[in-house]
Design a protein around this motif. Sequence first.
Motif, short mmCIF file in Angstrom:
data_model
loop_
_atom_site.label_atom_id
_atom_site.label_comp_id
_atom_site.label_asym_id
_atom_site.label_seq_id
_atom_site.Cartn_x
_atom_site.Cartn_y
_atom_site.Cartn_z
N UNK A 28 -4.14 0.31 -6.92
CA UNK A 28 -3.10 0.40 -5.89
C UNK A 28 -2.38 -0.93 -5.82
N UNK A 29 -1.05 -0.87 -5.83
CA UNK A 29 -0.24 -2.08 -5.74
C UNK A 29 0.97 -1.80 -4.86
N UNK A 30 1.63 -2.88 -4.45
CA UNK A 30 2.82 -2.74 -3.60
C UNK A 30 3.71 -3.96 -3.76
N UNK A 31 4.97 -3.78 -3.40
CA UNK A 31 5.88 -4.93 -3.31
C UNK A 31 5.57 -5.64 -2.00
N UNK A 32 5.42 -6.95 -2.02
CA UNK A 32 5.05 -7.66 -0.79
C UNK A 32 6.11 -7.59 0.30
N UNK A 33 7.38 -7.45 -0.08
CA UNK A 33 8.44 -7.44 0.92
C UNK A 33 8.60 -6.09 1.61
N UNK A 34 8.17 -5.01 0.97
CA UNK A 34 8.37 -3.68 1.54
C UNK A 34 7.08 -2.91 1.78
N UNK A 35 5.97 -3.38 1.20
CA UNK A 35 4.68 -2.68 1.25
C UNK A 35 4.76 -1.31 0.59
N UNK A 36 5.70 -1.15 -0.32
CA UNK A 36 5.86 0.10 -1.05
C UNK A 36 5.99 -0.22 -2.53
N UNK A 37 5.93 0.82 -3.34
CA UNK A 37 6.12 0.68 -4.78
C UNK A 37 6.81 1.95 -5.27
N UNK A 38 7.77 1.78 -6.15
CA UNK A 38 8.51 2.92 -6.67
C UNK A 38 7.87 3.51 -7.92
N UNK A 39 8.33 4.68 -8.28
CA UNK A 39 7.82 5.37 -9.46
C UNK A 39 8.03 4.54 -10.73
N UNK A 40 9.19 3.90 -10.86
CA UNK A 40 9.48 3.08 -12.03
C UNK A 40 8.50 1.92 -12.14
N UNK A 41 8.17 1.30 -11.01
CA UNK A 41 7.22 0.19 -11.00
C UNK A 41 5.81 0.67 -11.35
N UNK A 42 5.43 1.84 -10.84
CA UNK A 42 4.12 2.42 -11.18
C UNK A 42 4.03 2.67 -12.69
N UNK A 43 5.10 3.22 -13.25
CA UNK A 43 5.12 3.49 -14.69
C UNK A 43 4.99 2.20 -15.49
N UNK A 44 5.76 1.18 -15.10
CA UNK A 44 5.73 -0.10 -15.82
C UNK A 44 4.34 -0.73 -15.76
N UNK A 45 3.73 -0.72 -14.58
CA UNK A 45 2.40 -1.30 -14.43
C UNK A 45 1.37 -0.49 -15.22
N UNK A 46 1.48 0.81 -15.18
CA UNK A 46 0.56 1.67 -15.91
C UNK A 46 0.62 1.39 -17.42
N UNK A 47 1.82 1.25 -17.94
CA UNK A 47 1.98 0.96 -19.38
C UNK A 47 1.37 -0.40 -19.74
N UNK A 48 1.65 -1.41 -18.92
CA UNK A 48 1.10 -2.75 -19.19
C UNK A 48 -0.42 -2.73 -19.16
N UNK A 49 -0.97 -2.07 -18.14
CA UNK A 49 -2.43 -2.03 -18.01
C UNK A 49 -3.07 -1.22 -19.13
N UNK A 50 -2.44 -0.13 -19.52
CA UNK A 50 -2.97 0.69 -20.62
C UNK A 50 -3.09 -0.13 -21.90
N UNK A 51 -2.06 -0.93 -22.19
CA UNK A 51 -2.10 -1.79 -23.39
C UNK A 51 -3.25 -2.78 -23.31
N UNK A 52 -3.40 -3.41 -22.16
CA UNK A 52 -4.46 -4.41 -21.99
C UNK A 52 -5.84 -3.76 -22.07
N UNK A 53 -5.99 -2.62 -21.42
CA UNK A 53 -7.29 -1.93 -21.44
C UNK A 53 -7.62 -1.43 -22.84
N UNK A 54 -6.60 -1.02 -23.60
CA UNK A 54 -6.85 -0.61 -24.99
C UNK A 54 -7.34 -1.79 -25.83
N UNK A 55 -6.77 -2.97 -25.59
CA UNK A 55 -7.19 -4.18 -26.31
C UNK A 55 -8.56 -4.67 -25.87
N UNK A 56 -8.75 -4.80 -24.56
CA UNK A 56 -9.96 -5.42 -24.00
C UNK A 56 -11.13 -4.44 -23.88
#
Length: 184
Positions: A48-76
């Motif tokens: 779970x993550x959020x933007x500090x200024x709004x305490x919300x997160x958009x679908x695009x941000x969720x997708x971007x974070x998911x892709x970044x984490x998937x790459x790292x988890x695949x490596x590590x």
Amino acid sequence: MTDTAPKAPVVDIPAITALVEPEVKALGLELVRIAMFGGKSDPTLQIMAERPDTRQIGLTECEALSRRLSEIFDEQDPIEDAYRLEVSSPGIDRPLTRRKDYQDWKGFSARIRLSAPLDGRKQFDGEIIGIDDADNVILDCPKVGQKILPFSAIERSKLLLTDALIAATQPLDSEGADQIVREG
């Protein structure tokens, strides 16, 4: 009676946090919670993550974070067994996991469950007054009055859905809402 339900894989949450937090921050977000749940047949790593200024997160941000984490988890490969990665916002009745949450959400209703009983109870519902310098959460509970709950004793905590909370947390953006597909 023993619990024979299959358990989710045991994961090293601090190690996962060390991998996740820099990626969350790189996207300008704050980490709210990391949890592993679901049984052995459907384990899910929830971030779970959020933007500090709004305490919300958009679908695009969720997708971007998911892709970044998937790459790292695949490596590590920090989790031995197969699992599903879920990246999401904390939601309206969000968990309260950080000390700052009790300041940010003071005046709103919460349910706090302690790891051990205090005054014969483990669960307290009430209005958040805040967190003091001694690291105690102060909660004004109906019928029992103000309770001082040590932050270190909190097992889990979340906001309760009320009209005041709904009014205070209107979505900034409904982008992607029409793309939601319900299972079942």
